[in-house]
Scaffold this active site. Structure first.
Site, short mmCIF file in Angstrom:
data_model
loop_
_atom_site.label_atom_id
_atom_site.label_comp_id
_atom_site.label_asym_id
_atom_site.label_seq_id
_atom_site.Cartn_x
_atom_site.Cartn_y
_atom_site.Cartn_z
N ALA A 1 0.78 -1.29 -0.02
CA ALA A 1 0.10 0.05 0.08
C ALA A 1 0.97 1.35 0.01
O ALA A 1 0.51 2.07 -0.81
CB ALA A 1 -0.93 -0.04 1.21
N LYS B 1 19.27 -10.54 7.24
CA LYS B 1 19.67 -9.24 6.87
C LYS B 1 21.18 -9.05 6.69
O LYS B 1 21.65 -8.87 5.73
CB LYS B 1 19.14 -8.08 7.58
N1 LIG Z 1 10.57 -7.19 11.63
C1 LIG Z 1 11.50 -6.15 11.16
C2 LIG Z 1 10.90 -5.18 10.47
C3 LIG Z 1 11.05 -5.84 8.76
O1 LIG Z 1 12.11 -5.72 8.39
C4 LIG Z 1 12.09 -5.51 12.25
O2 LIG Z 1 11.50 -5.60 13.57
O3 LIG Z 1 12.94 -4.60 12.26
#
Ligand SMILES: N[C@@H](CC=O)C(=O)O
Ligand SMILES: NC(=O)C1=CN([C@@H]2O[C@H](COP(=O)(O)OP(=O)(O)OC[C@H]3O[C@@H](n4cnc5c(N)ncnc54)[C@H](OP(=O)(O)O)[C@@H]3O)[C@@H](O)[C@H]2O)C=CC1
Ligand code: NA
Length: 435
Positions: A15, A202
């Site tokens: 969105a 990440k």
């Molecule tokens: N769940 C993640 C958000 C997205 O990447 C965070 O808490 O940083």
């Protein structure tokens, strides 16, 4: 020409993405050439925060990735499937892909990029790490001339929010997590965030870009924040530190000139000196510190999540693809600064070979000589201590805190095994690494 977007997902990020693409005034003029062609959702009856023609929405996601009119597929569904299969199908159909899905890329990045490179399409993922913070493209482009030594980040907003509140309110993890869930800062199932898995995905992605090789996710050591207690936060404060969940990718110093180079890639709660640039990153914010030669240190800071921030990164990726397609007349030679071409896997050091400082808190029987015995066990395993102090008492047990110099983790663990067998030791409630 207009670039047609097939948007998979219209939740928070979807969105936000649609919102930017529908409200283009005063943004980059290239956005005028990007239009939403179709949107895939699960439910057609849900109310949406953005005004869209009903006919754009469909529950047939396959039709979007198979539609010859769609140029760029934007995957903001989340989860592993059907996201992975839809991305692969889009690539097979010659479409470029933008995704915010770190879970899919960290697990299936090799499969996805191999397919994308042979199809001559881009897979862009700026939103997948640090949300709106530009970090993926800077690593690919402006930091690429540096020899990167380390990437150290606070890349999970949920855990940073919890740790920040534990620090300011002196609260315990469980109580603050429950409140964060009530307030919508933590998900109902907080596992991926609090156990360090989201940060693990990440840092695997960042390590791959910074060090130019693929990363096997199962080799990334992940430890979350469940065991961090109010007592540790208080001791950290007294000793001049704050506790942060750090995601670290770092080139190890070779033990000898002939030792092979290996990478440390890990996520763990860490004592961070109050003077360190990452110590002051609080709440849901993210920050990533990149260290390299000749640049030195550079830190990226900002909102790591949220509709608008994350969509900013998604739309920037769309715009980058559009810009490159426009300037090279849709030729299929990939721009080397936007694509990912590395094939080999980085050698990841086992956690036992990581060299770091440690903090450990011991509960012991209050007997003369206990501190000496602890010191002897550490000495037996080549663990050099920076400080060892008895802080006070808990019930009838003495509480002793140790901070080491840099030690090989394997040696530290062996010393702890020997310490556990001492009659005077009741328990070791916390062991944390120190930056
Ligand atoms: N769940 C993640 C958000 C997205 O990447 C965070 O808490 O940083
Ligand atoms: N939220 C954030 O701040 C950030 C999110 N991300 C990543 O972005 C991605 C999207 O996250 P977010 O927007 O929060 O997720 P949401 O849960 O808010 O939205 C998911 C969207 O995908 C649709 N969807 C999911 N599964 C299916 C399916 N099987 N078939 C059809 N439609 C489906 C949902 O449809 P419906 O609306 O009909 O239910 C919804 O519109 C994730 O990979 C996440 O990790 C990255 C950085 C930050
Ligand atoms: Na980002």
């Amino acid at each position: 020409m207009a670039f047609k977007i097939g948007l998979l997902g219209l939740g928070t990020v979807g969105a936000g993405t649609a919102q930017i693409l529908l409200d283009r005034a005063s943004r980059h003029p290239l956005l005028q050439e990007i239009e939403i062609h179709s949107i895939g959702v699960r439910s057609l009856s849900k109310s949406r925060p953005v005004q869209l023609a009903d006919e754009l929405l469909t529950t047939d996601l396959e039709a979007i990735v198979n539609d010859p009119a769609v140029d760029i597929v934007v995957e903001v569904l989340g989860g592993l499937e059907p996201a992975r299969s839809l991305i692969l199908k889009a690539i097979a159909n010659g479409k470029h892909v933008v995704t915010a899905n770190k879970a899919v890329i960290a697990r299936y990045g090799d499969e996805i990029y191999t397919a994308a490179n042979s199809a001559g399409v881009y897979v862009m993922l700026e939103a997948a790490v640090g949300g709106g913070i530009p970090i993926i493209q800077p690593l690919k482009q402006y930091l690429g001339v540096n020899r990167i030594h380390a990437v150290t980040g606070i890349v999970n907003g949920t855990t940073n929010y919890i740790l920040t509140r534990m620090q300011t309110e002196k609260g315990e993890f469980g109580d603050i997590l429950a409140d964060a869930q009530k307030l919508g800062y933590a998900e109902a199932d907080p596992t991926a965030d609090v156990d360090g898995l989201d940060a693990g995905d990440k840092i695997a992605i960042l390590a791959s870009l910074a060090f130019g090789g693929r990363i096997k996710l199962q080799e990334v050591y992940c430890e979350g924040i469940r065991k961090v207690s109010a007592a540790d936060i208080a001791y950290a404060d007294k000793l001049g530190f704050v506790i942060k969940l750090l995601a670290i990718a770092k080139l190890q110093q070779p033990a000898t000139d002939n030792s092979p180079e290996a990478l440390e890639v890990r996520v763990n709660p860490t004592f961070v000196p109050k003077t360190h640039p990452l110590a002051s990153i609080n709440g849901v914010y993210n920050a990533i510190l990149v260290e390299g030669e000749p640049l030195g240190q550079v830190m990226f800071f900002g909102p790591g999540a949220g509709a608008g921030a994350t969509a900013s990164a998604v739309v920037a990726d769309i715009m980058n693809i559009a810009a490159v397609l426009k300037s090279n007349n849709n030729a299929t030679t990939l721009h080397p600064l936007l694509s990912c071409s590395h094939q080999h896997y980085c050698a990841i050091a086992p956690i036992e070979d990581v060299v770091t400082r440690f903090y450990a808190r011991f509960l012991t029987k209050d007997r003369p000589g206990v501190i000496g015995k602890l010191g002897t066990c550490f000495g037996n395993h080549n663990v050099s201590l920076e400080s060892i102090v008895q802080i006070g008492f808990q019930d009838s047990l003495a509480e002793i805190v140790v901070v080491t110099h840099d030690v090989r983790e394997g040696n530290f663990r062996k010393a702890l095994d020997e310490i556990r067998s001492l009659d005077a030791i009741d328990s070791i409630p916390s062991i944390l690494r120190v930056l």
